[in-house]
Enzyme design. Structure first.
Site, PDB file in Angstrom:
ATOM      1  CB  ALA A   1      13.488  -7.216  -7.680  1.00  0.00           C
TER       2      ALA A   1
ATOM      3  N   GLY B   1      11.542 -11.617  -5.496  1.00  0.00           N
ATOM      4  CA  GLY B   1      12.849 -12.099  -5.927  1.00  0.00           C
ATOM      5  C   GLY B   1      13.624 -12.736  -4.777  1.00  0.00           C
TER       6      GLY B   1
ATOM      7  CD  GLU C   1      10.851 -14.822  -8.377  1.00  0.00           C
ATOM      8  OE1 GLU C   1      11.207 -13.637  -8.183  1.00  0.00           O
ATOM      9  OE2 GLU C   1      10.324 -15.211  -9.423  1.00  0.00           O
TER      10      GLU C   1
ATOM     11  CD  GLU D   1       7.255 -11.319  -7.210  1.00  0.00           C
ATOM     12  OE1 GLU D   1       6.335 -11.866  -6.568  1.00  0.00           O
ATOM     13  OE2 GLU D   1       8.425 -11.735  -7.168  1.00  0.00           O
TER      14      GLU D   1
HETATM   15  N1  3HC Z   1      12.982  -2.403  -3.235  1.00  0.00           N
HETATM   16  C1  3HC Z   1      13.394  -1.166  -2.884  1.00  0.00           C
HETATM   17  N2  3HC Z   1      13.056  -0.596  -1.705  1.00  0.00           N
HETATM   18  C2  3HC Z   1      12.288  -1.310  -0.873  1.00  0.00           C
HETATM   19  C3  3HC Z   1      11.819  -2.601  -1.193  1.00  0.00           C
HETATM   20  C4  3HC Z   1      12.205  -3.169  -2.442  1.00  0.00           C
HETATM   21  N3  3HC Z   1      11.806  -4.401  -2.811  1.00  0.00           N
HETATM   22  N4  3HC Z   1      11.054  -3.041  -0.173  1.00  0.00           N
HETATM   23  C5  3HC Z   1      11.057  -2.082   0.746  1.00  0.00           C
HETATM   24  N5  3HC Z   1      11.797  -1.030   0.325  1.00  0.00           N
HETATM   25  C6  3HC Z   1      12.079   0.211   1.060  1.00  0.00           C
HETATM   26  C7  3HC Z   1      10.818   1.009   1.327  1.00  0.00           C
HETATM   27  O1  3HC Z   1      10.530   1.873   0.244  1.00  0.00           O
HETATM   28  C8  3HC Z   1      11.184   1.759   2.583  1.00  0.00           C
HETATM   29  O2  3HC Z   1      12.000   2.848   2.200  1.00  0.00           O
HETATM   30  P1  3HC Z   1      11.960   4.215   3.044  1.00  0.00           P
HETATM   31  O3  3HC Z   1      12.403   3.851   4.407  1.00  0.00           O
HETATM   32  O4  3HC Z   1      12.875   5.105   2.291  1.00  0.00           O
HETATM   33  O5  3HC Z   1      10.528   4.668   3.018  1.00  0.00           O
HETATM   34  C9  3HC Z   1      12.078   0.767   3.325  1.00  0.00           C
HETATM   35  O6  3HC Z   1      12.518  -0.172   2.351  1.00  0.00           O
HETATM   36  C10 3HC Z   1      11.380   0.018   4.431  1.00  0.00           C
HETATM   37  O7  3HC Z   1      10.191  -0.528   3.916  1.00  0.00           O
HETATM   38  P2  3HC Z   1       8.837  -0.538   4.741  1.00  0.00           P
HETATM   39  O8  3HC Z   1       8.597   0.787   5.340  1.00  0.00           O
HETATM   40  O9  3HC Z   1       7.798  -1.126   3.871  1.00  0.00           O
HETATM   41  O10 3HC Z   1       9.220  -1.543   5.926  1.00  0.00           O
HETATM   42  P3  3HC Z   1       8.334  -2.636   6.655  1.00  0.00           P
HETATM   43  O11 3HC Z   1       9.212  -3.261   7.668  1.00  0.00           O
HETATM   44  O12 3HC Z   1       7.023  -2.065   7.055  1.00  0.00           O
HETATM   45  O13 3HC Z   1       8.011  -3.742   5.518  1.00  0.00           O
HETATM   46  C11 3HC Z   1       8.519  -5.253   3.744  1.00  0.00           C
HETATM   47  C12 3HC Z   1       9.046  -4.494   4.985  1.00  0.00           C
HETATM   48  C13 3HC Z   1       7.443  -6.281   4.172  1.00  0.00           C
HETATM   49  C14 3HC Z   1       9.661  -5.972   3.123  1.00  0.00           C
HETATM   50  C15 3HC Z   1       7.870  -4.244   2.756  1.00  0.00           C
HETATM   51  O14 3HC Z   1       8.780  -3.193   2.537  1.00  0.00           O
HETATM   52  C16 3HC Z   1       7.506  -4.822   1.420  1.00  0.00           C
HETATM   53  O15 3HC Z   1       6.463  -5.431   1.283  1.00  0.00           O
HETATM   54  N6  3HC Z   1       8.378  -4.608   0.402  1.00  0.00           N
HETATM   55  C17 3HC Z   1       8.100  -4.965  -0.946  1.00  0.00           C
HETATM   56  C18 3HC Z   1       8.278  -6.434  -1.149  1.00  0.00           C
HETATM   57  C19 3HC Z   1       8.028  -6.782  -2.599  1.00  0.00           C
HETATM   58  O16 3HC Z   1       7.061  -6.351  -3.202  1.00  0.00           O
HETATM   59  N7  3HC Z   1       8.909  -7.603  -3.164  1.00  0.00           N
HETATM   60  C20 3HC Z   1       8.792  -7.965  -4.525  1.00  0.00           C
HETATM   61  C21 3HC Z   1       9.505  -6.974  -5.365  1.00  0.00           C
HETATM   62  S1  3HC Z   1       9.303  -7.282  -7.101  1.00  0.00           S
HETATM   63  C22 3HC Z   1      10.302  -8.592  -7.409  1.00  0.00           C
HETATM   64  O17 3HC Z   1      10.915  -9.094  -6.517  1.00  0.00           O
HETATM   65  C23 3HC Z   1      10.373  -9.029  -8.821  1.00  0.00           C
HETATM   66  C24 3HC Z   1      11.028 -10.336  -8.945  1.00  0.00           C
HETATM   67  O18 3HC Z   1      10.059 -11.338  -9.097  1.00  0.00           O
HETATM   68  C25 3HC Z   1      11.955 -10.392 -10.116  1.00  0.00           C
END
Ligand code: 3HC
Ligand code: NAI
Length: 703
Positions: A62, A101, A104, A124
């Protein structure tokens, strides 16, 4: 279609492509685009649909920036419903990281394929959340209850082959051309008249889950939760997947997801997610600042820190030369490294052959001449400025031009160390935390003359060795250790005022600290602080100050290493136990100096220990030592085990309200004296303006 989602027909396969850099997060436009594409694919001559992503990854989750804002249609469950209800098979084609997400979305598809390097997961929990789009209902239906619970409560992703083994994906595509491979797979499924496999149609046989399983899982998770509330709710969702029909299970999941997404714990953890990434950005350094190549590293001093730092580089394949004073010290250092690796192997975290190849990357020497071709030197000898200056002068003599000369000093002045060389622009602080091969934080320290490319390289190499980096300017103790002063002081003052060690530590452990300050003192050695105090001339002449620390050391109770300190320790298990003798001694010492003891609440313990951190943090911001409030939070969460669910000391202060923090500090100043409690001007200003550190940080960022 939306701008970021396109649809094309390739032969008999409809291909939906998502292109929302950097990580294809499920922003509103993406959700809408996929929804529209699925609907239009129902109308055309496609026989199956491939969902594919451009760029570096499949959907990584998400869009976290949307949390806490008013919801925008279509919601993710609606999009997933459209995918799952599609009359044509939808096949997710995964590369990079299909997370949260994103994964998912793929679970709502009828089939999933991935390239070998892909990873899938439901992280998450690391944001204080649970999978809110069916992950808790679908994952156990295909991977089994235990595997799903482990995956969702740990938040750790799994690689493609493991995911295949677990039943989370259906096919690993050979080679790296995912789009072609996925099209081929889709055609095969069409050719075989493969059914529309909807995970929602699977039911879990409750008899496969042993009695008491969920209760046991809850108890076990509670032990490591440290103030995090998501784990318990994840167990409830998986329980619902076993006990309830899919629709009711989804409802339960949504309900609990909404509770979490609006919780302060998740807000704090999301704050840390973005803070960690923001900390890597150096305000006055252009994004394209060049970096220096680091292919060979030297470490000076193979003690507690040097050994751990050497491991960090060997772990990513960078050869290390470790220099010690003599062969005996060298052998001791290498021995500790080998022992640490063996423990990692025993824990099953490293294959044995990899241990051998990593150890082979670390060479020992006692000869400075052997450092003439290294790209980076990190000094980790005793904490003594004169010794460090001597070593840097030697390094200046032998290292090639352009080599980066770094010190792991905890407190010393990087500028003075740099001045011992003819190349202060190449000198930087790289402050690791103990144990260096485990702790995530790397506090890089920018000297007055440190060159831009040296700072950029220190940040980049830190990321390469798996550290979370933050940048500090030079001051005594930099960001982290400088802030600790009042925390340690108050933890001991509280004893004089009427607390027992257990009471102080338990209050802070309940707050979420991994270990209370007094137990931490016992672990680090009470003699360390004792010696440091003896060298200081700036401490107030107050018999109350560090009284118990001093008394205990003078009795030979130096903490864990002597078997007792504030606590006594079981010689076999090192389990800490309260010590009635210490408790009686505290009372006696207080009486001796005429302190009247009183009942003290947990609330006061927390305020007196944590508000000094916040106050010093405010001074650090004013002086420009830290770039921004959130960098301080990163330092504390990753370097000092401050509970992530509280978001670090500055975020926590914002939650408490800066006026409340300021008022309490003034109250303590009036009661306990200005020598201990002096509100930082920035804290006072923000408290009076009704602002938060976060607001101030944003204003500074914009100016
Ligand atoms: N939403 C918004 N921005 C995000 C994001 C997300 N889910 N994931 C990454 N970003 C942004 C980062 O803030 C960063 O922004 P910046 O360049 O302005 O600093 C940019 O994307 C690049 O991210 P990273 O520097 O972390 O890049 P990496 O290549 O090192 O890692 C990644 C990539 C493994 C995808 C890592 O970013 C990550 O773990 N992201 C979060 C994944 C996550 O937690 N997903 C679950 C979200 S909650 C959800 O999905 C709820 C659902 O169940 C309904
Ligand atoms: P340590 O005492 O375990 O190791 C120091 C090592 O340096 C010893 O093995 C010693 O033989 C070696 N040494 C001394 N003089 C030397 C010389 N002239 N040339 C080569 N080697 C020499 O100390 P520790 O704990 O590893 O600390 C090292 C540095 O790291 C200090 O500056 C300390 O402040 C800093 N630090 C320590 C942390 C900790 O928790 N121990 C955390 C972060 C930083």
């Amino acid at each position: 279609m939306s701008e970021v989602v396109s649809y094309e027909l390739i032969d008999n396969i409809g291909v939906i492509s998502v292109n929302n850099p950097p990580v294809n997060a499920l922003a509103q436009v993406v959700r809408e685009g996929i929804h529209t594409a699925i609907q239009s694919a129902q109308q055309d001559e496609s026989e199956a649909i491939v969902l594919y992503c451009e760029g570096r990854t499949f959907i990584a989750g998400a869009d976290i920036t949307e949390f806490g804002k008013p919801p925008q249609e279509p919601g993710l469950p609606v999009v997933l419903g459209a995918i799952e209800n599609s009359s044509k098979a939808v096949i997710a084609a995964i590369h990079g990281t299909a997370l949260g997400g994103g994964f998912e979305v793929s679970l709502a598809c009828h089939y999933r394929c991935a390239i070998p390097s892909a990873k899938v997961g439901l992280p998450e929990v690391k944001l204080g959340l649970l999978p809110g789009a069916g992950g808790t209902q679908r994952a156990p239906r295909i991977a089994g209850v235990k595997a799903a619970l482990d995956m969702i409560t740990s938040g750790n992703p799994v690689g493609a082959s493991k995911a295949l083994e677990m039943g989370l994906i259906d096919k690993v595509i050979d080679g790296s051309d995912l789009k072609a491979g996925a099209l081929q797979y889709a055609k095969e499924l069409v050719g075989a008249d493969a059914p529309l496999r909807r995970i929602r149609d699977i039911t879990i046989d409750p008899s496969t889950v042993e009695e008491g399983y969920f209760e046991a899982a809850r108890k076990q998770l509670a032990r490591r939760a440290r103030g995090q509330i998501a784990q318990d709710k994840i167990v409830s969702c998986i329980e619902a997947a076993v006990e309830l029909p899919m629709d009711q299970g989804l409802e339960r999941e949504r309900e609990l997801f909404v509770e979490l997404v609006t919780s302060p714990e998740s807000a704090a953890m999301r704050h840390i997610f973005f803070a960690e990434r923001l900390a890597t950005k150096i305000k006055d350094l252009p994004k394209d600042t060049p970096t220096r190549e680091i292919n060979k590293v030297a470490i000076i001093g193979g003690g507690t820190m040097g050994g751990g730092i050497a491991m960090c580089f060997a772990n990513v394949g960078i050869p290390v030369t470790m220099l010690e004073i003599n062969d005996e010290a060298l052998a001791r250092g290498m021995g500790i490294i080998e022992k640490n690796y063996k423990i990692t192997v025993q824990k099953g975290k490293l294959p044995e052959d990899q241990m051998a190849s990593r150890i082979a990357l670390i060479n020992g020497t006692t000869n400075y001449e052997e450092l003439n071709d290294v790209d980076l030197v990190i000094e980790a000898v005793f904490e003594n400025l004169e010794l460090k200056k001597e070593i840097f002068a030697k390094l200046d003599g032998v290292c090639k031009q352009g080599a980066i000369l770094a010190s792991n000093t905890s407190y010393q002045d990087i500028d003075q160390i740099a001045a011992a060389t003819s190349r202060p622009q190449d000198v930087v602080g790289m402050h690791f935390f103990s144990p260096a091969n485990v702790m995530k934080l790397l506090e890089n320290v920018r000297g007055e003359k440190t060159a831009d490319d040296v700072i950029a390289t220190a940040m980049k190499i830190g990321k390469k060795i798996g550290k979370v980096c933050a940048l500090s300017r030079v001051c005594y103790g930099f960001i982290g250790n400088r802030m600790l002063g009042g925390y340690g002081r108050e933890s001991q003052m509280l004893l004089m005022d009427g607390c027992t060690p257990v009471q102080v530590d338990s209050a802070l452990e309940k707050f979420g600290m991994a270990m209370g300050p007094l137990a931490m003192g016992d672990l680090a050695g009470l003699d360390v602080g004792y010696k440091a105090r003896q060298a200081r001339t700036d401490l107030p002449d107050d018999p109350k100050l560090y009284r118990m620390g001093t008394v205990l050391v003078e009795m030979g109770r130096h903490g864990q290493k002597t078997g007792s300190g504030f606590y006594q320790y079981d010689p076999e298990t090192r389990r800490r136990m309260s010590d009635p003798e210490v408790e009686a001694m505290i009372k006696d010492e207080a009486a001796k100096i005429g302190v009247e003891q009183r009942e003290i609440s947990d609330e006061e313990i927390i305020a007196r220990c944590l508000y000094p951190l916040i106050n010093e943090g405010a001074k650090i911001l004013e002086e420009g030592i830290a770039q921004r409030p959130s960098d301080i939070d990163v330092v504390y969460v990753f370097g000092y085990a401050f509970p992530v669910a509280k978001g670090g000391p500055m975020h926590y202060a914002d939650q408490v309200g800066l006026k409340n923090v300021y008022d309490k500090i003034c109250e303590y100043r009036d009661r306990d004296g200005e020598q201990y409690w002096q509100p930082a001007p920035l804290l006072e200003k923000l408290a009076k303006e009704g602002k938060t550190f976060a607001q101030w940080g944003r204003e500074q960022e914009a100016s």
